[in-house]
Design an enzyme around this catalytic site. Sequence first.
Site, short mmCIF file in Angstrom:
data_model
loop_
_atom_site.label_atom_id
_atom_site.label_comp_id
_atom_site.label_asym_id
_atom_site.label_seq_id
_atom_site.Cartn_x
_atom_site.Cartn_y
_atom_site.Cartn_z
N HIS A 184 45.30 -5.38 19.35
CA HIS A 184 45.57 -4.30 18.39
C HIS A 184 45.40 -2.95 19.08
CE1 HIS A 184 43.93 -1.09 15.84
NE2 HIS A 184 44.67 -1.56 14.85
N ASN A 185 44.29 -2.79 19.82
CA ASN A 185 44.05 -1.51 20.48
C ASN A 185 45.04 -1.24 21.59
OD1 ASN A 185 41.87 -1.50 18.74
ND2 ASN A 185 40.43 -0.72 20.25
#
Length: 463
Positions: A184-185
Site C-alpha cells: 500500500h505504501n
Amino acid sequence: MARADIGLIGLGTMGSALALNIAEKGFTVAVWNRTTEKTHAFVEEAGDLAANVIATDTLEDLAAALKGPRAIILMVPAGQPVDDQIEALDPYLGPDDMVIDAGNANFRDTMRRMEVLERPFLGIGVSGGEDGARHGPAIMGGGDPDLWARVAPILTAIAASFEGTPCANLMGENGAGHFVKAVHNGIEYADMQLIAEVYGLMRDGLAMEAPQVGEVFEGWNNGRLSSFLIETSAKVALAHDTATDGPLLDVIVDAAGQKGTGRWTAIEAQHLGTPIPVIEAAVAARNMSAQRGLRADLAATFGGVDRIDIPIDILEAALTCGKILCYAQGFDMLRAAARAFDWSLKPEVIARNWRAGCIIRSAMLDDMAEAFEAAPDTTLMAAPYFSDILSETIGALRQTVIAATSAGLPVPAMAAALAYFDTMRQARGTANMIQGQRDYFGLHGFVRMDTGDKDQHGPWADD
C-alpha cells in the site's frame, strides 16, 4: 478492577489518535506510555472520552486493568523497540494474552516474532495517518483467524467504512497484514510521485502558478482520478502563505522525506522477482530530491528546462494511465507474495479494504475489486475494464513522456510506467541477447525456441 476491553502502549501521534478512536466507539482502553506524565496528560486532554480511558503508570498496572484474555496494541517504533517492549511486557501476561503490533513493522520481523513468541501475536497494518487513526483507518490484519476474531469487534468498529462495510480485514497468515500495508505504501509513493511529476510539468513546462494547478486538480477530482491524493494535492496547491502573501507550495523545500516502507516494497520486489518499476522510480526520486546541493550545482552547469505545449486533458489521461499501471504492479506483487509465502491473499478483498480510511483510497478501487472478483489471477492490465482505459490513455502517457523528455523535464515514474507497458506487451523481447551473452562469458546455458531444449550452449563452448 480489570475492566478495560483492550490495552494500548505508545501515546505518540498515532497511538493517541487510535486510543481516542477506541474510546469514542464505546470501548474502554487502558493506556501506558514510557513517560508517565504523557499518559496522564493524555487522559486529562481526552475530554468526555476520558471516562473510557484508564491511565496506568506501570506495565503491571496495565495488565491488571485488562479483562482476560488480554489484548494489547503496540504503537511503538518498528524494529528493536517492538522486541524490547514485548520482552518488558511478557512477565505480566498469561499464556493466552495477545500482543498486537500495529506499527509500520517489516513483515519479516512480524513473521519472526510469530515463530519465536510463545504467546498469541497479530501484526496489523494501519493506514490513514493521524486523521485516519483518530476517525477511521484502513486496517490490514495478519495472523491466525481465531486471534483476529477475538479483536475483530474492536478493530472493525474503529476502522473506516465504505457504504457500511468496515475497511478492516484479515489479509492472510503471519506477516501478510504488514506486507499488504508495505505494498500500500509503495503504491502511495508512486501515486504521489506521478502527481508531483504532472505538477512539475504544469509549473515548469506550462508556466502555471500553484493556484492554477490546484484548480486543475480540483476538476480532476470530480472525474476518473477522484481520490484522496488528488483532493489533497488540490488543497496543497491552493493553500495561501500569509508570510509571503503567495502560494504556500512555492515556499516548501523540495526534498521529500520517507519512513522506509516504500523502500521495503522495492527491496522485497527484487526478492520476489516481480517488477514494480513505477514504485522503484518513486523511491529513487525521493532519494534524488534530498540531494538539493548537487542538483543546484548541476543546474548551474547544464542549464534549465524548456517549455512544453501539451493540453491539460492529455496530462489527465497520462496520469490516469500511469496510476493504473502503478496499481497493476502493486497487485501483481501481492499475488507473487501469496505464492511465495503461501498466503491466502485475495486481491478483491484488499482493493475493497483500501476504499476508505487509507491514503490511496480512490474511485478506481471499486472497479479493481470487481475486476479481481471476475478474474483473481489476472493482471489488472488484462482486465477488460482497465485494458480499455489503458488502450484509451497510453497514447497520452507516451505523448507526455516524449514532450517532457524533449524539454528536459524529469518524469521518472511516468517514464518507468511507459517502459513497463511497452516491455510487457512485447511477445518477443530482447533477453535472448542477454542469455547469449551469459552463455558466452559464463556458459550459463540457454533454452532453444525451436525445440524447447534446455541447457544449450553456443559454438564458443567448444573453444
